[in-house]
Motif scaffolding. Structure first.
Motif, PDB file in Angstrom:
ATOM      1  N   ILE A   1       0.841  -1.208   0.000  1.00 14.60           N
ATOM      2  CA  ILE A   1       0.000   0.000   0.000  1.00 14.60           C
ATOM      3  C   ILE A   1       0.878   1.260   0.000  1.00 14.60           C
ATOM      4  N   VAL A   2       1.959   1.204   0.754  1.00 15.61           N
ATOM      5  CA  VAL A   2       2.886   2.348   0.738  1.00 15.61           C
ATOM      6  C   VAL A   2       3.414   2.580  -0.667  1.00 15.61           C
ATOM      7  N   MET A   3       3.860   1.510  -1.298  1.00 10.30           N
ATOM      8  CA  MET A   3       4.387   1.642  -2.663  1.00 10.30           C
ATOM      9  C   MET A   3       3.367   2.274  -3.590  1.00 10.30           C
ATOM     10  N   MET A   4       2.148   1.793  -3.515  1.00  6.76           N
ATOM     11  CA  MET A   4       1.112   2.309  -4.404  1.00  6.76           C
ATOM     12  C   MET A   4       0.910   3.798  -4.197  1.00  6.76           C
ATOM     13  N   PHE A   5       0.806   4.213  -2.942  1.00  3.52           N
ATOM     14  CA  PHE A   5       0.540   5.632  -2.671  1.00  3.52           C
ATOM     15  C   PHE A   5       1.715   6.495  -3.071  1.00  3.52           C
ATOM     16  N   VAL A   6       2.917   6.058  -2.704  1.00  2.68           N
ATOM     17  CA  VAL A   6       4.103   6.865  -2.997  1.00  2.68           C
ATOM     18  C   VAL A   6       4.294   7.009  -4.501  1.00  2.68           C
ATOM     19  N   LEU A   7       4.220   5.887  -5.201  1.00  2.00           N
ATOM     20  CA  LEU A   7       4.445   5.923  -6.641  1.00  2.00           C
ATOM     21  C   LEU A   7       3.357   6.715  -7.346  1.00  2.00           C
ATOM     22  N   ALA A   8       2.110   6.486  -6.929  1.00  2.00           N
ATOM     23  CA  ALA A   8       1.016   7.193  -7.596  1.00  2.00           C
ATOM     24  C   ALA A   8       1.166   8.704  -7.386  1.00  2.00           C
ATOM     25  N   HIS A   9       1.585   9.070  -6.200  1.00  2.00           N
ATOM     26  CA  HIS A   9       1.729  10.491  -5.903  1.00  2.00           C
ATOM     27  C   HIS A   9       2.875  11.096  -6.684  1.00  2.00           C
ATOM     28  N   ASN A  10       3.970  10.372  -6.815  1.00  2.00           N
ATOM     29  CA  ASN A  10       5.169  10.940  -7.427  1.00  2.00           C
ATOM     30  C   ASN A  10       5.227  10.788  -8.942  1.00  2.00           C
ATOM     31  N   PHE A  11       4.719   9.669  -9.464  1.00  2.00           N
ATOM     32  CA  PHE A  11       4.881   9.423 -10.896  1.00  2.00           C
ATOM     33  C   PHE A  11       3.596   9.555 -11.703  1.00  2.00           C
ATOM     34  N   GLY A  12       2.447   9.568 -11.005  1.00  2.00           N
ATOM     35  CA  GLY A  12       1.203   9.665 -11.745  1.00  2.00           C
ATOM     36  C   GLY A  12       1.050  11.032 -12.395  1.00  2.00           C
ATOM     37  N   THR A  13       0.422  11.046 -13.589  1.00  2.00           N
ATOM     38  CA  THR A  13       0.153  12.323 -14.249  1.00  2.00           C
ATOM     39  C   THR A  13      -1.348  12.554 -14.247  1.00  2.00           C
ATOM     40  N   CYS A  14      -1.691  13.854 -14.230  1.00  4.93           N
ATOM     41  CA  CYS A  14      -3.111  14.187 -14.222  1.00  4.93           C
ATOM     42  C   CYS A  14      -3.606  14.370 -15.634  1.00  4.93           C
ATOM     43  N   ARG A  15      -4.682  13.699 -15.978  1.00  5.33           N
ATOM     44  CA  ARG A  15      -5.234  13.777 -17.324  1.00  5.33           C
ATOM     45  C   ARG A  15      -6.736  13.987 -17.251  1.00  5.33           C
ATOM     46  N   LEU A  16      -7.271  14.409 -18.387  1.00  3.99           N
ATOM     47  CA  LEU A  16      -8.716  14.633 -18.431  1.00  3.99           C
ATOM     48  C   LEU A  16      -9.422  13.306 -18.704  1.00  3.99           C
ATOM     49  N   VAL A  17     -10.482  13.048 -17.930  1.00  6.69           N
ATOM     50  CA  VAL A  17     -11.246  11.825 -18.143  1.00  6.69           C
ATOM     51  C   VAL A  17     -11.864  11.860 -19.539  1.00  6.69           C
ATOM     52  N   PRO A  18     -11.678  10.814 -20.334  1.00  2.00           N
ATOM     53  CA  PRO A  18     -12.283  10.783 -21.676  1.00  2.00           C
ATOM     54  C   PRO A  18     -13.791  10.935 -21.571  1.00  2.00           C
ATOM     55  N   GLU A  19     -14.343  11.714 -22.462  1.00  2.00           N
ATOM     56  CA  GLU A  19     -15.766  12.043 -22.309  1.00  2.00           C
ATOM     57  C   GLU A  19     -16.684  10.881 -22.608  1.00  2.00           C
ATOM     58  N   GLU A  20     -16.228   9.999 -23.521  1.00  8.02           N
ATOM     59  CA  GLU A  20     -17.161   8.933 -23.907  1.00  8.02           C
ATOM     60  C   GLU A  20     -17.307   7.858 -22.836  1.00  8.02           C
ATOM     61  N   GLU A  21     -16.465   7.943 -21.803  1.00 10.55           N
ATOM     62  CA  GLU A  21     -16.511   6.895 -20.777  1.00 10.55           C
ATOM     63  C   GLU A  21     -17.736   7.065 -19.884  1.00 10.55           C
TER      64      GLU A  21
END
Lengths: 795, 795
Positions: free
Chosen positions: A321-341
């Motif tokens: 869980i630590v790995m997931m949070f740390v990595l998501a926070h540091n390496f994740g990029t913010c993108r716009l949710v596709p509209e058709e979804e």
């Protein structure tokens, strides 16, 4: 004989089909409960994280909440497994295979194990760990099938009936009076458990044909058309029920657990090398997972250190869980949710990305991948490359692929119920998608579809970890609905199997079997290394034999000093032995099993014989009603012996202590005991043992002391084994090729195979252990001194 | 022993995979040629009819032209089969199954048969008869595989080499020096032929996985993972090649031979009973076709009446074409070609409908159904009910369904190459479509899709005619791309199998096997009727036995008076026989085959022995280079005996005349011949036969006169069978259950199984015939006096 009349009963056939339908129905229900529970909990957890973040509590609080929840459910699931039902740990597919292969797997199909497995799986899949429900579903399917067929045994015990009549259970409307035979034998149970396992996999993947093929290719060792029909029915019903519950209306469509409909089946010649690269890379990754798992299994705490196992599960959960949070926070990029979804809340996860006033909003791509249900992650990866902009950044995919490999390897093997099919597909599809995106950059003019590479990667990963072929292709096709991609999928399976075969010798199942250790698994085919071997090389020598009529004292002695389960029965002729001729050593006439003798002792079925002429001529025509009734009744008790005494722990009956249950040392044995005392008092000289009137003395000594009688006892209590022994056992000659021995042993489902010479004298015995050992040695080509000794000179 | 070293050769493995790829490639090419030829000819014929009609020649002229063409090609194809290669008749699937089951099917895999099959199929499919190319493709696939592996045998004959070294063929770059062993044994050939058959079916239906499953479920009797991988590779390559040729570009998509993409997978609960009705009805129809075929087979001219067979083919063709024209003219309705259709010329056929100035024009719906390629007919039926107006009138469908049933039954069994898979699907889909339209009328508010019922009908029909399950579902799914319909398809298969099982006992294959008569087919599983039987009931008594060292005269006598292929070898000990003890009758020590003895005679491998002591002690350590070389060489010749002498007609070697080939009556046998003459001249009294010094005389007489020696010959020529006999043959005891005997026999692929008593004395012999007969008797429960006698007292 009695049993043979029963197969005609239509009631039994009908009951069998009803049970099959019920298995399918229940399996479908359980699969639905587990998967929708997982989805609901995941959505709830993500919503809570967002509530915490939006209310300004910060990421730490959200993390603490998420982590607490995850660790709590893991502690619960893990404790269930560690302290109550150890048989419910892991996926269970390997043990289902081992059971169907003919092993006794203690407690594996108990009702308590089934319960713990279902509850534990519900917990584990909601913890956020990379653990799937597919493997457990196979076990649960088998457990449901077993419980339905064994229900009889939870009801009145046959033992309590002095007149030997089985009490009919409340379920007797399902089972005609004598059907109890039909469901108590191993053959029928295997059939139902095969069907249940197939239904479990089918329900997990939404793949009716794939489930049957999985059972055929992997799980079942004994296969027949009847089993196939039964499995097909169970898988269809399970899939139908699942589809029906998912759609909330009666529907014949496949549930399509991983379905996507966006890829185009357009390939060009240039795609071929790219497919090969993706398949080979993910295939190599799959065998790497196996290698890492085999290595980690050695340094994990062993199963008897219960607290260490629990601590390991907690630690692993925390680290993941630590790995997931740390990595998501540091390496994740913010993108716009596709509209058709449509499923905005289900998959796309905002995490720490900024809020937007309107529109679909931002999502953190790495957090979305991590925190979604694995099924949805796979689906989204399969859809990659359809729109204009890919939904995930390159770095995100790279981080996800690498981290998930580590996360997966850590979680694979902790003491909780849970499987690895889907997490393995996540790694594969993530790696494939990454490669696909690279190819798209390299060949911008080509028509590379990263989603297709993700599909190929997932398939290749499954194929290389489990070394399956057709069944995985069919499962993927049915699960995704992508029948147009069948040729690339076959390519992926072929290439990745080939690569994996050259990198690491063992499949995930084989590693599990190695770790368990106590299972002797007979493979489908003899290895090439067996070609130069013969039966003589495989067999164990120094077999304990019994004469056709044997004193109770001897039986007691042999049962309490050995752990063998089968004993050859020899016939000694009365003629004077000529010089080394064939008649002196006793001819092999039958095979008696340990539990048959135990039952004869328990029921006190002994006779009195004069030792000087122990061979009582059994009247050929003793077909009197009374005698046959007695034999049949005993035969029935023999068949149900394990069922009554140790239904889920068959191995207990080969303990020496088993004899003590029968109180054989009471006054009943007085005749013998008294005589023995007399003999001890009367000064009978020791050298009388060598009196030449005792014809078989020398021989008997040769065959081990089991067959030695004390010649001074004139009237002894003895068992007549002839009505009960298997009088037409299959034998092989010493010179018989080992491959042929393997096939005979395997196909007939034997447990004891006597090796005889040209005069039908016993020279050795082959058991599952010997066969498995010979296979192992010939397969790996190495012969460690210890085990080799064991094999050739088994005590 | 020599052979055992060869498996490690990478060259052999590589050659095997190359051969597999080549098989797939060639099969794909042939499938493409046949199917595109069929389409081109069909279009050409229809165009010519229209030319005739448009030019005012009238329907009679068009009919005459069509009929002439059809009858001409049928005469050609039929003559090929009747006068040249009878093995090329029919579909051939049954005989492929029989071969893979272990039968010798004469001439079946000859190159000439392959050629005739391809040419004949090209003719038949272009004749307009309701005959498909799918069955022949299975045979062609097997034939291609066989030709590739047997190529060696068409090249230099080993016989011509005096020193026993095989000449290497020009293909030796493919085959390392010793690989000749690997490809000449039955085991490897079966593997390739399995793969070839799977590839043939896969190419015919565009179904790679379905082809493998077909081979697994139906065709192959001996199955292993290796065979599966080989088949999978062959089927994928074949499908890939086909797809590539069809698309004119390299494509991984399935060729989708029957694909449609217009049905919606939307079902409601109310559809369930409708599906059941359709499945049951078409299932019943399928078993009706089988029953009619079994009945017609009895009144058709037998295969030895060649001209009658030819006349039958011509007559059937004529009747069928007349029916098509008359019915199409009288019952067909004229409709407007749907505008969205592209393949106007391919399917929609104007026939006698009025011309239109512009627009797509009219078509005669019944003529379109009749005269199109069956594949397209099926496709159009599967698409039914999508648009506003159905493409076919109700009466048209009714007439088509009924007439096609008659047409199909007539054509199924005439002496041309051609299969029944697709025609059977036409009947099924036509009947299903008709039912679907009725349902739509009955339930106008429901969402009944007639095309879906056509799909179910076709599947149910296939399943009930061939009693297949999973493979037919997968074939249909892959062929149509309709993975969403898998659950209704499974339902159809289950229901129709159940219905068909209760209406007519035999599948199409079983009827074919009955008609052929000479095949002994071993089913996968023993029947329930075998449960009360034991080995004693199955075996043939009065077995001819041989001693370990046997005189040439005896061998000659036994080979020329019997047709048996296997003989037990007995060891007689020299001690004086005690009263009925076990040693007097000779112990069973090995099994020698007819062709092994033939080869020993051919190569003149005899020794001279003194009859008084015929047992030559063979030195245990005779591992001298020279001796082993000789044995290995002879062993090699024994393995390739059939291959060299009668490659495609193995049965010839059991003729008594076979011995005459070796010129054994020449001066070489003078020693013996002279002595025999002397004996005849010298007045040796007959009663000497009873001289008590001849120890084994009595025994030998008991075992049949085969083992009797003339005691007056002191020096005789004899064969030492010990180095060549199978010295570890599998045996069973008399009391062994028949089911177990069946499984042993079947799994080990035995041809001779000796039945022994507790002292290892031969009491009987079980061969394929005995097993098959026992299965048949126990299955049908009837025991016709004649065959029953045959079974128990085989001469």
């Amino acid at each position: 004989q009695l049993q043979r009349h029963l197969y005609g009963f239509t009631g039994v056939t009908l009951a069998k089909w009803l049970i099959t339908l019920t298995i399918g129905f229940l399996v479908g229900m359980v699969a639905y409960v587990i998967s929708s529970h997982q989805e609901l909990v995941t959505i709830y957890k993500k919503r809570e994280i967002m509530v915490a973040l939006n209310n300004g509590y910060g990421l730490w609080i959200a993390f603490a909440g998420y982590c607490t929840f995850g660790i709590s459910v893991v502690i619960f699931a893990s404790s269930l497994v560690i302290f109550w039902t150890p048989a419910a740990a892991g996926g269970g597919v390997t043990l289902v295979m081992a059971y169907l292969n003919g092993n006794d797997v203690p407690d594996f199909f108990r009702a308590s194990t089934l319960f713990a497995k279902i509850v534990g799986t519900l917990c584990t899949v909601s913890s956020g760990l990379p653990i799937g429900q597919e493997g457990p579903m196979v076990h649960i399917g088998g457990g449901i099938a077993s419980s339905l067929t064994w229900m009889q045994s939870y009801l009145p015990r046959l033992k309590s009936e002095p007149d030997g009549k089985p009490i009919l259970s409340p379920l007797r409307w399902l089972k005609p009076k004598s059907a109890v035979f039909a469901f108590h034998n191993d053959y029928d149970r295997r059939e139902f458990i095969s069907a249940g396992a197939a239904a479990g996999l089918a329900a997990a993947f939404g793949s009716p044909i794939g489930g049957v093929l999985f059972a055929l290719e992997e799980a079942s060792s004994f296969w027949s058309k009847k089993v196939m029909w039964r499995s097909l029915l169970a898988t269809s019903i399970a899939t139908l029920v699942l589809s029906w519950l998912h759609e909330k209306e009666f529907s014949f469509a496949l549930p399509g657990t991983m379905s996507f409909h966006n890829l185009q089946p357009k390939f060009v010649l240039g795609d071929l090398p790219l497919f090969v690269i993706t398949s080979a890379a993910t295939g190599a990754l799959g065998s790497m997972v196996n290698a890492v798992h085999a290595w980690l299994a050695k340094i994990r705490p062993s199963s008897d250190k219960k607290l260490a196992r629990l601590a390991e599960a907690i630690l692993v959960t925390f680290v993941i869980i630590v790995m997931m949070f740390v990595l998501a926070h540091n390496f994740g990029t913010c993108r716009l949710v596709p509209e058709e979804e449509e499923d905005i809340e289900e998959f796309w996860f905002q995490f720490t990305c900024p809020n937007m006033e309107e529109g679909p909003g931002y999502y953190n791509d790495l957090a979305s991948l991590y925190l979604a249900v694995p099924r949805q992650t796979i689906q989204k990866l399969f859809k990659l490359g359809e729109g204009t902009a890919p939904a995930f950044a390159k770095t995100t995919l790279a981080v996800h692929c690498a981290s998930w490999f580590i996360i997966f390897s850590l979680a694979y093997g902790i003491a909780t119920p849970g499987g690895i099919f889907l997490p393995c597909m996540v790694v594969g599809s993530s790696c494939g998608a990454l490669l696909g995106i690279f190819f798209k950059i390299l060949f911008p003019n080509g028509d590379v579809q990263p989603g297709l590479h993700a599909l190929i990667g997932a398939t290749a990963m499954l194929a290389s970890m489990f070394r399956t072929s057709i069944s995985v292709v069919v499962i993927i096709v049915e699960g995704t609905g992508g029948v147009d991609f069948i040729l690339p999928l076959i390519l992926a399976v072929v290439i990745s199997n080939w690569v994996a075969h050259h990198l690491h010798h063992a499949s995930a199942y084989e590693i599990d079997l190695d770790n368990i250790g106590s299972i002797t698994f007979l493979h489908n085919e003899p290895s090439h290394g067996m070609i130069p071997m013969t039966a003589e090389h495989i067999m164990a020598k120094g077999v304990k034999c019994l004469p056709e009529v044997v004193s109770v004292a001897e039986v007691k002695k042999i049962l309490s000093t050995t752990k063998h389960n089968g004993f050859p029965v020899l016939r000694f002729t009365n003629e004077t032995p000529s010089s080394g001729g064939p008649t002196t050593q006793g001819t092999f006439v039958g095979l008696i099993l340990r539990h048959q003798m135990l039952l004869l002792l328990e029921k006190r079925q002994w006779i009195e014989v004069d030792y000087q002429d122990p061979i009582i001529p059994r009247p050929e025509n003793d077909e009197s009603e009374e005698f046959m009734q007695r034999v049949w009744k005993l035969d029935y008790f023999m068949r149900t012996y394990h069922h009554v005494h140790h239904p889920h722990r068959r191995y207990l009956s080969s303990r020496p202590e088993e004899l003590e249950m029968f109180d054989l040392d009471k006054e009943e044995l007085d005749l013998e005991a008294g005589q023995q005392k007399d003999d001890a008092n009367g000064a009978v000289p020791e050298q009388n043992d060598a009196i030449p009137e005792q014809p078989n003395e020398e021989t008997v000594q040769q065959n081990g002391d089991a067959c030695a009688f004390n010649p001074q006892i004139r009237r002894i209590k003895a068992l007549d084994l002839r009505p009960f022994m298997n009088s037409a056992p299959v034998t092989v000659r010493e010179e018989c090729s080992a491959q042929r021995v393997f096939i005979i042993f395997r196909t007939l489902g034997l447990r004891h195979l006597c090796v005889v010479d040209a005069y039908n004298r016993v020279v050795g015995m082959i058991t599952r252990k010997d066969i498995a050992e010979a296979h192992r040695l010939s397969h790996h080509g190495v012969q460690s001194g210890n085990q080799g000794d064991n094999m050739y000179h088994r005590p």
